[in-house]
Design an enzyme around this catalytic site. Structure first.
Site, PDB file in Angstrom:
ATOM      1  N   THR A  52       0.836  -1.204   0.000  1.00  0.00           N
ATOM      2  CA  THR A  52       0.000   0.000   0.000  1.00  0.00           C
ATOM      3  C   THR A  52       0.869   1.252   0.000  1.00  0.00           C
ATOM      4  O   THR A  52       0.657   2.166  -0.811  1.00  0.00           O
ATOM      5  CB  THR A  52      -0.957  -0.018   1.211  1.00  0.00           C
ATOM      6  OG1 THR A  52      -1.591  -1.291   1.263  1.00  0.00           O
ATOM      7  CG2 THR A  52      -2.001   1.059   1.094  1.00  0.00           C
ATOM      8  N   LYS A  80       5.830  10.560  20.811  1.00  0.00           N
ATOM      9  CA  LYS A  80       5.926  11.502  21.944  1.00  0.00           C
ATOM     10  C   LYS A  80       4.536  11.879  22.455  1.00  0.00           C
ATOM     11  O   LYS A  80       4.391  12.779  23.276  1.00  0.00           O
ATOM     12  CB  LYS A  80       6.682  12.763  21.504  1.00  0.00           C
ATOM     13  CG  LYS A  80       8.132  12.478  21.126  1.00  0.00           C
ATOM     14  CD  LYS A  80       8.881  13.744  20.756  1.00  0.00           C
ATOM     15  CE  LYS A  80       9.014  13.877  19.267  1.00  0.00           C
ATOM     16  NZ  LYS A  80       9.744  15.095  18.860  1.00  0.00           N
ATOM     17  N   HIS A 129     -10.301  -1.064   4.382  1.00  0.00           N
ATOM     18  CA  HIS A 129      -9.116  -0.851   3.538  1.00  0.00           C
ATOM     19  C   HIS A 129      -9.618  -0.512   2.127  1.00  0.00           C
ATOM     20  O   HIS A 129      -9.508  -1.309   1.196  1.00  0.00           O
ATOM     21  CB  HIS A 129      -8.255  -2.111   3.531  1.00  0.00           C
ATOM     22  CG  HIS A 129      -6.865  -1.943   3.003  1.00  0.00           C
ATOM     23  ND1 HIS A 129      -6.459  -0.840   2.272  1.00  0.00           N
ATOM     24  CD2 HIS A 129      -5.772  -2.751   3.095  1.00  0.00           C
ATOM     25  CE1 HIS A 129      -5.185  -0.985   1.939  1.00  0.00           C
ATOM     26  NE2 HIS A 129      -4.748  -2.131   2.428  1.00  0.00           N
TER      27      HIS A 129
END
Ligand code: CP
Length: 303
Positions: A52, A80, A129
């Protein structure tokens, strides 16, 4: 500005239009080679991918555009603690379009609600998808010559297999389609997808027996057991070899069966089948690039 989060974001007419553009790209690649000059695609892949991501990037390069890429959550500020919303707002400052893969269902939708550029869902958890479905639709059209009047066998991990969910959503809109759902009990199609089939009164069969189902099938769509979505390794090990397609299992198959698989393959299809003229899974890979080219052109409104 439009995004593609679910295959249902595109009408049947638009799917037809994309298939037409993809076929034209195959026949006349030079016509499209500068069409996205100056445009940038950001591929934000927070989950592993080969096909993909690389097909999106190849698609943008072949359209004359450029690519910015994040691969793996650990290499971006998501590590983070940055939110998907903030990432989408940030990337909107650098790129013209985003393709996002994420392990969390709904993450690309959240990105699309916060970005100021189109967002394409490149796979969200065990949910959807849609661009794999675009590859699948072009493959079916090219191999079978039609998208209607087909008996489609879907085999393997129908619970977590997001490509299956999106393909069912798409194919349920064509007439004369019948679904044969082949899986172990534990990996049956989720009820929210099965309800699409039921609501439209589409004929379907649910079975664990691939060989018994084989003679009826026009398409056999094999899938991998999705190890990464299991809560415990024991269940995965018990179910991983539920279906392995070997040449002898095709003895009762139609001569013009189309064998598909979104890939990656682990062992669901024996490599001995790769040279069978009915094997279409590597054609799917290439078709995915052409459909992603067509989709990028549509969402960037450059056609
Ligand atoms: N079919 C598919 O999504 O493959 P990748 O995981 O390699 O992108």
């Amino acid at each position: 500005m439009r995004s593609l989060i679910s295959i249902l974001d595109l009408s049947v007419e638009e799917l037809d239009e994309l298939i037409g553009v993809a076929n034209d790209i195959i026949d006349n690649p030079a016509k499209y080679s500068e069409i996205c000059r100056g445009k940038k695609l950001a591929t934000l892949f927070f989950e592993p991918s080969t096909r993909t991501r690389l097909s999106f990037e190849a698609a943008m390069y072949e359209l004359g555009g450029n690519v910015l890429s994040v691969t793996g959550a650990g290499s971006s500020s998501a590590a983070k603690g940055e939110s998907v919303a903030d990432t989408a707002k940030t990337v909107s400052c650098y790129a013209d379009i985003i393709a996002m893969r994420h392990s969390k269902e709904g993450a690309p939708l959240v990105a699309s609600m916060n970005a100021t550029i189109p967002v394409i869902n490149a796979g969200d958890g065990g949910h959807n998808h849609p661009t794999q479905t675009l590859a699948d639709l072009l493959t079916i059209r090219r191999e079978k010559g039609r998208l209607d009047n087909l008996t489609i066998g879907l085999c393997g991990d129908l619970k977590f297999g997001r490509t299956v969910h999106s393909l069912i959503e798409a194919m349920a809109r064509y007439t004369g389609v019948k679904f044969v759902l082949i899986s172990p009990e534990e990996l049956k199609l989720p009820s929210y997808v099965k309800s699409i089939i039921k609501e439209k009164n589409i004929p379907y069969v649910q079975t664990t027996d691939l060989e018994a189902a084989m003679p009826d099938l026009d398409i056999l769509y094999m899938t991998r057991v999705q190890r990464e979505r299991f809560f415990n390794e024991e269940d995965y090990l018990r179910l991983k070899d539920s279906y392995i397609l070997t040449p002898d299992k095709l003895n009762n198959a139609k001569a013009d069966l189309c064998i598909m698989h979104p890939l990656p393959r682990v062992n669901e299809i024996s490599v001995a089948i790769d040279n069978d003229p009915r094997a279409a899974y590597f054609k799917q890979v290439l078709n995915g690039k052409y459909m992603r080219m067509a989709l990028i052109c549509k969402l960037l409104e450059v056609l």
